[in-house]
Design a protein around this motif. Sequence first.
Motif, PDB file in Angstrom:
ATOM      1  N   LYS A  56       1.235  -1.270  -0.272  1.00 52.64           N
ATOM      2  CA  LYS A  56       0.380  -0.065  -0.327  1.00 52.64           C
ATOM      3  C   LYS A  56       0.800   0.894  -0.315  1.00 52.64           C
ATOM      4  CE  LYS A  56      -3.878  -2.656   0.063  1.00 52.64           C
ATOM      5  NZ  LYS A  56      -4.366  -2.525  -1.102  1.00 52.64           N
ATOM      6  N   LYS A  57       1.768   0.888   0.365  1.00 53.88           N
ATOM      7  CA  LYS A  57       3.316   2.494  -0.420  1.00 53.88           C
ATOM      8  C   LYS A  57       3.537   2.687  -0.875  1.00 53.88           C
ATOM      9  CE  LYS A  57       3.783   1.850   4.984  1.00 53.88           C
ATOM     10  NZ  LYS A  57       5.239   1.741   6.357  1.00 53.88           N
ATOM     11  N   LEU A  58       3.093   1.937  -2.235  1.00 54.48           N
ATOM     12  CA  LEU A  58       4.129   2.005  -3.683  1.00 54.48           C
ATOM     13  C   LEU A  58       2.684   2.178  -4.263  1.00 54.48           C
ATOM     14  CD1 LEU A  58       6.966  -0.056  -4.534  1.00 54.48           C
ATOM     15  CD2 LEU A  58       4.535  -0.466  -6.169  1.00 54.48           C
ATOM     16  N   ILE A  59       3.485   3.465  -5.628  1.00 56.25           N
ATOM     17  CA  ILE A  59       3.215   3.175  -6.414  1.00 56.25           C
ATOM     18  C   ILE A  59       3.850   2.681  -8.062  1.00 56.25           C
ATOM     19  CG2 ILE A  59       2.513   5.325  -8.475  1.00 56.25           C
ATOM     20  CD1 ILE A  59       2.009   7.207  -6.076  1.00 56.25           C
ATOM     21  N   ARG A  60       2.726   2.109  -8.862  1.00 51.85           N
ATOM     22  CA  ARG A  60       3.514   1.080 -10.092  1.00 51.85           C
ATOM     23  C   ARG A  60       3.416   2.295 -10.776  1.00 51.85           C
ATOM     24  NH1 ARG A  60       0.785  -4.519 -11.177  1.00 51.85           N
ATOM     25  NH2 ARG A  60      -0.931  -3.281 -10.471  1.00 51.85           N
ATOM     26  N   ILE A  61       4.147   2.105 -11.656  1.00 54.18           N
ATOM     27  CA  ILE A  61       4.159   3.431 -13.135  1.00 54.18           C
ATOM     28  C   ILE A  61       4.884   2.250 -14.534  1.00 54.18           C
ATOM     29  CG2 ILE A  61       5.482   4.526 -14.666  1.00 54.18           C
ATOM     30  CD1 ILE A  61       3.789   6.407 -11.868  1.00 54.18           C
ATOM     31  N   LEU A  62       3.206   2.143 -15.241  1.00 55.72           N
ATOM     32  CA  LEU A  62       3.527   0.983 -16.313  1.00 55.72           C
ATOM     33  C   LEU A  62       3.085   1.391 -17.581  1.00 55.72           C
ATOM     34  CD1 LEU A  62       2.001  -2.083 -14.135  1.00 55.72           C
ATOM     35  CD2 LEU A  62       4.000  -1.421 -14.527  1.00 55.72           C
ATOM     36  N   PRO A  63       3.273   3.242 -17.995  1.00 55.04           N
ATOM     37  CA  PRO A  63       3.436   3.932 -19.154  1.00 55.04           C
ATOM     38  C   PRO A  63       3.138   2.628 -19.928  1.00 55.04           C
ATOM     39  CG  PRO A  63       5.410   4.514 -18.904  1.00 55.04           C
ATOM     40  CD  PRO A  63       4.768   3.022 -17.894  1.00 55.04           C
ATOM     41  N   PRO A  64       2.732   3.479 -21.687  1.00 54.60           N
ATOM     42  CA  PRO A  64       2.309   2.930 -22.775  1.00 54.60           C
ATOM     43  C   PRO A  64       4.575   3.423 -22.483  1.00 54.60           C
ATOM     44  CG  PRO A  64       0.941   3.926 -23.089  1.00 54.60           C
ATOM     45  CD  PRO A  64       1.720   4.124 -21.479  1.00 54.60           C
ATOM     46  N   LEU A  65       5.060   2.425 -23.628  1.00 59.38           N
ATOM     47  CA  LEU A  65       6.234   1.826 -24.283  1.00 59.38           C
ATOM     48  C   LEU A  65       6.697   3.151 -24.864  1.00 59.38           C
ATOM     49  CD1 LEU A  65       6.976  -2.023 -24.627  1.00 59.38           C
ATOM     50  CD2 LEU A  65       6.777  -0.596 -22.611  1.00 59.38           C
ATOM     51  N   THR A  66       5.693   3.938 -25.399  1.00 56.92           N
ATOM     52  CA  THR A  66       5.792   4.913 -26.494  1.00 56.92           C
ATOM     53  C   THR A  66       6.537   6.220 -25.181  1.00 56.92           C
ATOM     54  OG1 THR A  66       3.880   5.740 -26.497  1.00 56.92           O
ATOM     55  CG2 THR A  66       4.680   4.430 -28.162  1.00 56.92           C
ATOM     56  N   ILE A  67       5.916   6.417 -24.044  1.00 59.90           N
ATOM     57  CA  ILE A  67       6.233   7.657 -23.032  1.00 59.90           C
ATOM     58  C   ILE A  67       7.650   8.315 -23.799  1.00 59.90           C
ATOM     59  CG2 ILE A  67       7.582   6.178 -21.175  1.00 59.90           C
ATOM     60  CD1 ILE A  67       6.422   7.935 -19.355  1.00 59.90           C
ATOM     61  N   LYS A  68       7.917   9.481 -23.481  1.00 59.79           N
ATOM     62  CA  LYS A  68       8.937  10.564 -23.675  1.00 59.79           C
ATOM     63  C   LYS A  68       9.069  11.198 -22.592  1.00 59.79           C
ATOM     64  CE  LYS A  68       7.315  11.158 -28.257  1.00 59.79           C
ATOM     65  NZ  LYS A  68       6.216  10.644 -28.449  1.00 59.79           N
ATOM     66  N   LYS A  69      10.483  12.035 -22.609  1.00 58.73           N
ATOM     67  CA  LYS A  69      10.678  12.574 -20.867  1.00 58.73           C
ATOM     68  C   LYS A  69       9.456  13.602 -21.275  1.00 58.73           C
ATOM     69  CE  LYS A  69      15.566  11.647 -22.198  1.00 58.73           C
ATOM     70  NZ  LYS A  69      16.883  12.414 -22.833  1.00 58.73           N
ATOM     71  N   GLU A  70       9.679  14.317 -21.968  1.00 60.69           N
ATOM     72  CA  GLU A  70       7.873  15.443 -20.960  1.00 60.69           C
ATOM     73  C   GLU A  70       7.046  14.934 -20.670  1.00 60.69           C
ATOM     74  OE1 GLU A  70       5.166  15.350 -25.244  1.00 60.69           O
ATOM     75  OE2 GLU A  70       7.414  15.464 -25.516  1.00 60.69           O
ATOM     76  N   HIS A  71       6.615  13.557 -21.049  1.00 57.66           N
ATOM     77  CA  HIS A  71       5.687  13.305 -19.767  1.00 57.66           C
ATOM     78  C   HIS A  71       6.154  13.116 -18.847  1.00 57.66           C
ATOM     79  CE1 HIS A  71       4.618  11.850 -23.970  1.00 57.66           C
ATOM     80  NE2 HIS A  71       3.608  12.589 -23.920  1.00 57.66           N
ATOM     81  N   VAL A  72       7.645  12.420 -18.722  1.00 57.67           N
ATOM     82  CA  VAL A  72       8.029  12.228 -17.215  1.00 57.67           C
ATOM     83  C   VAL A  72       7.903  13.455 -16.768  1.00 57.67           C
ATOM     84  CG1 VAL A  72      10.128  11.103 -16.463  1.00 57.67           C
ATOM     85  CG2 VAL A  72       9.864  10.056 -18.629  1.00 57.67           C
ATOM     86  N   ASP A  73       8.855  14.165 -17.229  1.00 57.81           N
ATOM     87  CA  ASP A  73       8.542  15.397 -15.856  1.00 57.81           C
ATOM     88  C   ASP A  73       7.372  15.905 -15.831  1.00 57.81           C
ATOM     89  OD1 ASP A  73      11.349  16.259 -17.356  1.00 57.81           O
ATOM     90  OD2 ASP A  73      10.823  16.784 -18.812  1.00 57.81           O
ATOM     91  N   GLN A  74       6.362  16.072 -16.931  1.00 62.34           N
ATOM     92  CA  GLN A  74       5.111  15.853 -16.805  1.00 62.34           C
ATOM     93  C   GLN A  74       4.767  15.779 -14.949  1.00 62.34           C
ATOM     94  OE1 GLN A  74       1.974  15.697 -19.790  1.00 62.34           O
ATOM     95  NE2 GLN A  74       0.579  16.472 -18.159  1.00 62.34           N
ATOM     96  N   PHE A  75       5.087  13.656 -14.909  1.00 64.04           N
ATOM     97  CA  PHE A  75       4.285  13.655 -13.335  1.00 64.04           C
ATOM     98  C   PHE A  75       4.969  14.067 -12.845  1.00 64.04           C
ATOM     99  CE2 PHE A  75       6.173  10.024 -11.010  1.00 64.04           C
ATOM    100  CZ  PHE A  75       5.241   9.489 -10.624  1.00 64.04           C
ATOM    101  N   PHE A  76       6.435  14.279 -12.867  1.00 56.77           N
ATOM    102  CA  PHE A  76       7.426  14.747 -11.661  1.00 56.77           C
ATOM    103  C   PHE A  76       7.514  16.141 -11.105  1.00 56.77           C
ATOM    104  CE2 PHE A  76      10.306  10.934 -12.374  1.00 56.77           C
ATOM    105  CZ  PHE A  76      10.104  10.070 -11.269  1.00 56.77           C
ATOM    106  N   GLU A  77       6.568  17.092 -11.855  1.00 55.91           N
ATOM    107  CA  GLU A  77       6.529  18.070 -11.650  1.00 55.91           C
ATOM    108  C   GLU A  77       4.793  18.152 -10.730  1.00 55.91           C
ATOM    109  OE1 GLU A  77       6.016  20.591 -14.731  1.00 55.91           O
ATOM    110  OE2 GLU A  77       7.907  20.466 -15.390  1.00 55.91           O
ATOM    111  N   ALA A  78       4.302  17.448 -11.327  1.00 60.80           N
ATOM    112  CA  ALA A  78       2.249  17.126 -10.156  1.00 60.80           C
ATOM    113  C   ALA A  78       2.759  16.227  -8.824  1.00 60.80           C
ATOM    114  CB  ALA A  78       1.539  15.849 -11.198  1.00 60.80           C
TER     115      ALA A  78
END
Length: 374
Positions: A347-369
């Motif tokens: 219950k203390k863990l978030i799973r990240i399982l995105p489409p394999l097409t993910i780009k760095k801009e999406h990673v940046d968006q996630f961490f900002e949020a």
Amino acid sequence: MPLFDVYPLYNVTPVAGKDMLVYDENCTEYLDLYGGHAVISIGHSHPKYVEAVSNQVKTLGFYSNAIQNPLQVELANKIETLSGCKGYELFLCNSGAEANENALKLASFKTGKSRVVAFKNGFHGRTSAAVAATDNANIIAPINAQQKVTILDLNDIEGVKVELEKGDVCAVIVEFIQGVGGLDQATAEFFEQVDKLCKANNTYFIADEVQSGYGRSGKFFAFQYYNVTPEVISIAKGMGNGFPIGGILIHPDIEAKHGMLGTTFGGNHLACAAGLAVLNTIEEENLITNVNEISEYFISIAKTIPQIKNIKGRGLMIGLEFDFEVGELRKKLIYEHHIFTGGASNKKLIRILPPLTIKKEHVDQFFEALKKAL
């Protein structure tokens, strides 16, 4: 007629998707970092996928396995080429649970034994033997509990040795990266010793690659990080990018027999068209290379966030562990920042399982949020 209420639901209704994004009925845009349980491998509504499935359903969507289906042969050859699993044979079905069910059934047929060894926090499906091998008493009905399964701790090589030497174990089944259980992995020494013990005791080593397969781990299969040779490899989730398809790869030393395994819908024409579109896209867009590049970038940023106490998994199968339960954090990410993430039995863990097409801009968006939500 009401729906049978077995799913706790978020108050979001997706109606459309494009690559990394989904849209609800109000046209609100969400970033999908969960891919519907790691199912969306090449992005929502990928144009080549849409074209392949549309063209196939216009011509022939289904016929039974009583006839020739060249698409199955084409799919098998493509899997062999991209995975490097030379000589293995393919049996197609419809889901990960069914894949593991057939893997266990095949092991029992061929060894003449009936007991299974599985591992703590493992998840292999919700059907008969597959759910019995899953470490969650809440989803095992009495009819499933009749199956003979021994659950051991990951890395308990002595326990595996003791159980296999009793002579009644048909299969050891393991996720090389645990999914629902929380992204834990055993050591290389453990996996390689289990493989040797299975070979020495007429026991099948089953690699459950339902979630970790198809490039998600950074290799085509997660077991390929180790010096092991599974007798059976189970596949599903990312295999069809949302179209229901699963299967098992079977070692060439295992002889088939008519009627041993069977399915009505497995390997149908439409499923094969979807499966081929996924593999062609993975190859043409170098998505496994992208997995490794984005994973490295994602983890490098995660290491800078002090609230993240542990980073688990490989490739784009990543777990972010905190020192508090993450249910409310995930709700903030969905409702305030419009980002889908996954939970786990941890219950203390978030799973990240995105489409394999993910780009760095999406990673940046996630961490900002994430920083704002924290």
